[in-house]
Design a protein around this motif. Structure first.
Motif, PDB file in Angstrom:
ATOM      1  N   PHE A   1      97.426  17.513 -22.419  1.00 36.28           N
ATOM      2  CA  PHE A   1      98.322  16.388 -22.720  1.00 36.28           C
ATOM      3  C   PHE A   1      97.585  15.366 -23.554  1.00 36.28           C
ATOM      4  CE2 PHE A   1     100.392  12.385 -22.203  1.00 36.28           C
ATOM      5  CZ  PHE A   1     101.736  12.679 -22.107  1.00 36.28           C
ATOM      6  N   ASN A   2      97.970  15.209 -24.805  1.00 36.67           N
ATOM      7  CA  ASN A   2      97.267  14.280 -25.677  1.00 36.67           C
ATOM      8  C   ASN A   2      98.176  13.203 -26.235  1.00 36.67           C
ATOM      9  OD1 ASN A   2      94.409  15.131 -25.812  1.00 36.67           O
ATOM     10  ND2 ASN A   2      95.352  17.072 -26.405  1.00 36.67           N
ATOM     11  N   VAL A   3      97.696  11.968 -26.157  1.00 37.81           N
ATOM     12  CA  VAL A   3      98.447  10.824 -26.666  1.00 37.81           C
ATOM     13  C   VAL A   3      98.588  10.918 -28.178  1.00 37.81           C
ATOM     14  CG1 VAL A   3      98.503   8.321 -26.782  1.00 37.81           C
ATOM     15  CG2 VAL A   3      97.489   9.436 -24.803  1.00 37.81           C
ATOM     16  N   LEU A   4      97.501  11.327 -28.829  1.00 36.55           N
ATOM     17  CA  LEU A   4      97.496  11.477 -30.280  1.00 36.55           C
ATOM     18  C   LEU A   4      96.951  12.854 -30.616  1.00 36.55           C
ATOM     19  CD1 LEU A   4      95.954   8.035 -31.321  1.00 36.55           C
ATOM     20  CD2 LEU A   4      98.284   8.765 -31.798  1.00 36.55           C
TER      21      LEU A   4
ATOM     22  N   SER B   1     101.984   9.928 -35.664  1.00 37.95           N
ATOM     23  CA  SER B   1     102.568   9.853 -34.329  1.00 37.95           C
ATOM     24  C   SER B   1     103.901   9.096 -34.327  1.00 37.95           C
ATOM     25  CB  SER B   1     101.557   9.193 -33.392  1.00 37.95           C
ATOM     26  OG  SER B   1     102.183   8.419 -32.417  1.00 37.95           O
TER      27      SER B   1
ATOM     28  N   MET C   1     109.170   3.377 -23.524  1.00 39.78           N
ATOM     29  CA  MET C   1     109.217   2.855 -24.891  1.00 39.78           C
ATOM     30  C   MET C   1     108.170   1.791 -25.153  1.00 39.78           C
ATOM     31  SD  MET C   1     113.196   2.548 -25.892  1.00 39.78           S
ATOM     32  CE  MET C   1     112.775   1.994 -27.537  1.00 39.78           C
ATOM     33  N   MET C   2     107.748   1.127 -24.073  1.00 42.30           N
ATOM     34  CA  MET C   2     106.820   0.023 -24.234  1.00 42.30           C
ATOM     35  C   MET C   2     105.417   0.519 -24.575  1.00 42.30           C
ATOM     36  SD  MET C   2     105.157  -1.535 -21.162  1.00 42.30           S
ATOM     37  CE  MET C   2     103.490  -1.541 -21.574  1.00 42.30           C
ATOM     38  N   ARG C   3     105.115   1.738 -24.153  1.00 41.60           N
ATOM     39  CA  ARG C   3     103.776   2.268 -24.395  1.00 41.60           C
ATOM     40  C   ARG C   3     103.628   2.789 -25.815  1.00 41.60           C
ATOM     41  NH1 ARG C   3     100.418   3.405 -19.985  1.00 41.60           N
ATOM     42  NH2 ARG C   3     100.886   1.912 -18.353  1.00 41.60           N
ATOM     43  N   LYS C   4     102.399   2.695 -26.314  1.00 35.48           N
ATOM     44  CA  LYS C   4     102.094   3.234 -27.632  1.00 35.48           C
ATOM     45  C   LYS C   4     101.791   4.722 -27.482  1.00 35.48           C
ATOM     46  CE  LYS C   4      98.838   1.265 -30.186  1.00 35.48           C
ATOM     47  NZ  LYS C   4      97.610   0.465 -30.229  1.00 35.48           N
ATOM     48  N   GLY C   5     102.322   5.512 -28.411  1.00 35.36           N
ATOM     49  CA  GLY C   5     102.036   6.940 -28.351  1.00 35.36           C
ATOM     50  C   GLY C   5     102.776   7.617 -27.212  1.00 35.36           C
ATOM     51  N   PHE C   6     102.406   8.844 -26.964  1.00 36.74           N
ATOM     52  CA  PHE C   6     103.073   9.671 -25.967  1.00 36.74           C
ATOM     53  C   PHE C   6     102.215   9.655 -24.714  1.00 36.74           C
ATOM     54  CE2 PHE C   6     104.392  14.017 -24.474  1.00 36.74           C
ATOM     55  CZ  PHE C   6     105.716  13.698 -24.294  1.00 36.74           C
TER      56      PHE C   6
ATOM     57  N   TYR D   1     104.100   2.695 -37.682  1.00 37.38           N
ATOM     58  CA  TYR D   1     102.787   2.448 -38.264  1.00 37.38           C
ATOM     59  C   TYR D   1     102.711   3.072 -39.645  1.00 37.38           C
ATOM     60  CZ  TYR D   1     102.194   1.874 -33.269  1.00 37.38           C
ATOM     61  OH  TYR D   1     102.370   1.491 -31.983  1.00 37.38           O
TER      62      TYR D   1
ATOM     63  N   TRP E   1      98.123   7.298 -36.434  1.00 34.82           N
ATOM     64  CA  TRP E   1      99.263   6.562 -35.891  1.00 34.82           C
ATOM     65  C   TRP E   1     100.518   6.760 -36.719  1.00 34.82           C
ATOM     66  CZ3 TRP E   1     100.062   5.226 -31.200  1.00 34.82           C
ATOM     67  CH2 TRP E   1      98.973   4.961 -30.365  1.00 34.82           C
TER      68      TRP E   1
ATOM     69  N   TYR F   1     113.522  -1.830 -26.514  1.00 31.36           N
ATOM     70  CA  TYR F   1     113.012  -1.652 -25.156  1.00 31.36           C
ATOM     71  C   TYR F   1     113.210  -2.905 -24.315  1.00 31.36           C
ATOM     72  CZ  TYR F   1     108.470  -4.151 -25.315  1.00 31.36           C
ATOM     73  OH  TYR F   1     107.480  -5.092 -25.358  1.00 31.36           O
TER      74      TYR F   1
ATOM     75  N   TYR G   1      91.363   5.393 -27.527  1.00 34.81           N
ATOM     76  CA  TYR G   1      92.152   6.322 -26.716  1.00 34.81           C
ATOM     77  C   TYR G   1      91.416   7.609 -26.375  1.00 34.81           C
ATOM     78  CZ  TYR G   1      96.480   3.566 -26.852  1.00 34.81           C
ATOM     79  OH  TYR G   1      97.441   2.607 -26.659  1.00 34.81           O
TER      80      TYR G   1
ATOM     81  N   LYS H   1     116.375  -7.679 -30.865  1.00 32.26           N
ATOM     82  CA  LYS H   1     115.736  -6.832 -31.862  1.00 32.26           C
ATOM     83  C   LYS H   1     114.948  -5.673 -31.269  1.00 32.26           C
ATOM     84  CE  LYS H   1     113.597  -7.837 -36.243  1.00 32.26           C
ATOM     85  NZ  LYS H   1     112.750  -8.768 -36.975  1.00 32.26           N
ATOM     86  N   ARG H   2     114.311  -5.934 -30.142  1.00 32.11           N
ATOM     87  CA  ARG H   2     113.447  -4.890 -29.571  1.00 32.11           C
ATOM     88  C   ARG H   2     114.254  -4.081 -28.572  1.00 32.11           C
ATOM     89  NH1 ARG H   2     110.532  -6.699 -33.451  1.00 32.11           N
ATOM     90  NH2 ARG H   2     110.518  -8.941 -33.340  1.00 32.11           N
TER      91      ARG H   2
ATOM     92  N   ARG I   1     102.461  -6.208 -17.052  1.00 36.26           N
ATOM     93  CA  ARG I   1     102.408  -4.800 -16.648  1.00 36.26           C
ATOM     94  C   ARG I   1     102.379  -4.656 -15.135  1.00 36.26           C
ATOM     95  NH1 ARG I   1      98.964  -1.406 -21.081  1.00 36.26           N
ATOM     96  NH2 ARG I   1     100.218  -2.065 -22.839  1.00 36.26           N
TER      97      ARG I   1
ATOM     98  N   ASP J   1     113.785 -11.465 -29.686  1.00 37.31           N
ATOM     99  CA  ASP J   1     113.125 -10.303 -29.098  1.00 37.31           C
ATOM    100  C   ASP J   1     114.121  -9.417 -28.344  1.00 37.31           C
ATOM    101  OD1 ASP J   1     110.548 -10.264 -29.901  1.00 37.31           O
ATOM    102  OD2 ASP J   1     109.658 -10.851 -27.987  1.00 37.31           O
TER     103      ASP J   1
ATOM    104  N   PRO K   1     108.572  -2.449 -35.113  1.00 35.83           N
ATOM    105  CA  PRO K   1     109.944  -2.268 -34.619  1.00 35.83           C
ATOM    106  C   PRO K   1     110.133  -2.725 -33.174  1.00 35.83           C
ATOM    107  CG  PRO K   1     109.161  -0.281 -35.709  1.00 35.83           C
ATOM    108  CD  PRO K   1     107.999  -1.229 -35.657  1.00 35.83           C
ATOM    109  N   ARG K   2     109.073  -2.691 -32.382  1.00 43.03           N
ATOM    110  CA  ARG K   2     109.246  -3.035 -30.976  1.00 43.03           C
ATOM    111  C   ARG K   2     108.758  -4.438 -30.617  1.00 43.03           C
ATOM    112  NH1 ARG K   2     106.455   0.984 -27.738  1.00 43.03           N
ATOM    113  NH2 ARG K   2     105.409   1.732 -29.599  1.00 43.03           N
TER     114      ARG K   2
END
Lengths: 320, 209
Positions: free
Chosen positions: A188-191, A261, B174-179, A266, A258, B123, A84, B120-121, B52, B117, A279-280
């Protein structure tokens, strides 16, 4: 007889961009005359615009660490990456990581060790002791690869620093440099950079834990974490921290990126475990890069024999 | 806007229609290549790319659809409305491709896993809800259906889009990791498009005058 199997990434010596040209690439592209020369010499501009480091061949010995599975092609290993600091897209690292300067490189070692200090890459890695280990890599995003890494056991490095009995964990840090890493920004930072990872001492001393400096017989490409990275094959890929600049031997469990975050998604251990879902998404299955179907994910990514004892008596659902 | 409606409807609209089909055609062609075992541009994880790509285009079509009404105000011309149903249906079309990509190519019709899925998920639950809500809008998009429902009921039903669009954005985020930045950009565009609707319209102004 020595039979050399040519991989599709092998290019002949005369395809290599002359070093002088490579070093001057930016002034070269900048000049208008450059374009004319480019056209005349038949160089594709793209080749010079995203210069690739010349990766040296490494001397190494083969080992028994070989799952005897089809290797993921070099192209895929080096162009489908999560790194990243160079962008969140899978092709971003391969595109932008040429900015990284892996030479010279040094690693700061501190904490509960008898020999702290700043170690040069050359002092850390004995290039005459390199070995090849073919490991499965299972990403937390449910895809996987099989990669022939070149490097040394992490334990051989750790012994060099002589950790004291207070060292219960090793904390790792990746380089954080805005100049070299377009994903590390001021706004703007992802992590929260730098990227941080950690292992419990017994995990770090496990024979599987490996410091890679190369893959497929050559030096690590930048996007794969040059010049040295961790490889812990029984854990999700993000634990295998890249381009390491700092090792800290600490008493308490270190904060990892992680987990910080998204702590519900994680965990510190992040062992590959088909029975504990993210969870997702489900972690039961994975897609091996290059295959269309899905495979069953194996407990500890298939390294149960080597690592199960590390987690005896632990609730892996809680300590995920 | 000086062009007569006839030209818009029969000249420009078919062209826009063809252009909006290009991403789908590309995706289908690349999958065809992949299945033939030929070199393709879907990358090293074709399923991820395909999920995607189809999702991105569904969102874009949805945002274009929602942009047309405010555009009538900005351009002071009703012409954009000529394209609204078409883009709305394209949004649904790309959502269907998105579903096909996920259910068929990604999950390989593994219904028990799929059902697990969806439940449970969160998103995926949100995405599925948005898809299910968009379906009646697509079905009632014909002139006949508008007549059968009556303009009032039809309009009330189609207000669902103001719920569907935010759900789609949340699904993306929600599908993306992180912000990550990209879903936020889509969200910001949606927010602007919805806020523009709160601007005083022509009719109100005319009524006041």
């Amino acid at each position: 007889m020595f039979i050399k199997n040519r991989q599709n990434w092998h290019i002949s010596e005369n395809d290599v961009t002359p070093e002088r040209l490579y070093l001057n690439r930016r002034s070269f592209i900048g000049g208008g005359a450059g374009a004319a020369i480019l056209g005349a010499s038949g160089f594709a501009p793209g080749v010079l615009a995203t210069p690739k480091r010349q990766l040296e061949e490494l001397n190494f010995t083969k080992t028994a660490f070989d799952p005897d599975e089809t290797l993921t092609p070099y192209d895929a290993v080096t162009s489908y990456n999560n790194y990243y600091e160079f962008g969140t897209g899978k092709s971003d690292p391969a595109e932008h990581a040429w900015r990284l300067q892996p030479k010279p490189w040094s690693v700061k070692v501190e904490g509960h060790v008898a020999r702290p200090g700043i170690y040069d890459f050359e002092d850390l890695i004995n290039m005459n002791a390199l070995e090849e280990r073919i490991y499965r890599l299972r990403c937390v995003e449910a895809w996987s690869m099989v990669i022939p890494w070149i490097g040394v056991p992490l334990s051989s490095l750790i012994k060099m620093f002589e950790p004291t009995s207070d060292a219960k964990y090793v904390a790792f840090e990746t380089l954080e440099d805005k100049q070299q890493m377009p994903g590390v920004k001021s706004f703007f930072n992802v992590l929260d950079w730098p990227y941080r990872e950690g292992l419990r001492m017994d995990e770090a001393m496990n024979d599987l834990a490996f410091i890679a400096v190369g893959l497929y017989g050559k030096e690590l490409p930048n996007q794969n974490g040059a010049p040295l990275r961790l490889v812990v094959p029984w854990k999700y890929g993000f634990k295998s921290i890249k381009s390491i600049v700092r090792l800290n031997f600490v008493a308490d469990q270190p904060k990892t990126s992680w987990k910080k975050s998204a702590p519900d998604e994680y965990g510190f251990y992040s062992n590959v475990n088909p029975n504990v879902d993210h969870p997702r998404w489900s972690q039961k299955q994975e897609r091996r890069i290059g295959e269309f179907g899905r495979r069953e994910t194996l407990m500890f990514n298939g390294y149960e024999e080597e690592v199960t004892h590390l987690y005896a008596g632990m609730n892996l659902r809680k300590s995920f | 806007m000086v062009l007569p409606t006839r030209v818009w409807r029969f000249g420009i609209k078919p062209v826009v229609f063809a252009v909006a089909l290009i991403p789908a055609a590309w995706l289908a062609y690349e999958w065809w290549l992949a299945f033939q075992g030929q070199p393709h541009d879907l990358g090293f994880n074709p399923n991820e790319t395909s999920n995607r790509f189809s999702g991105d285009w569904a969102l874009r079509m949805l945002l274009i659809t929602l942009a047309l009404t405010p555009l009538t105000k900005i351009l002071k011309s009703p012409k954009p409305i000529l394209f609204r149903r078409m883009f709305g249906l394209f949004a649904y079309f790309y959502v269907c491709l998105h579903m096909l990509s996920y259910i068929w190519l990604d999950m390989l019709f593994n219904w028990p896993e799929l059902w697990a899925d969806v439940l449970k998920r969160i998103y995926i639950t949100i995405g599925m809800t948005a898809f299910l809500m968009l379906t009646p809008l697509a079905i009632t998009s014909t002139k006949g259906m508008v007549k059968r429902l009556g303009a009032k009921h039809w309009q009330r039903l189609h207000k669902l889009i103001y719920l569907i669009a935010p759900l789609a954005i949340i699904h993306f985020f929600m599908m993306r990791k992180g912000f990550q930045l990209e879903p936020l950009v889509y969200g910001a565009i949606l927010a602007v498009l919805l806020l523009l609707r709160l601007m005083p319209g022509r009719r109100k102004k005319l009524a006041k005058a």
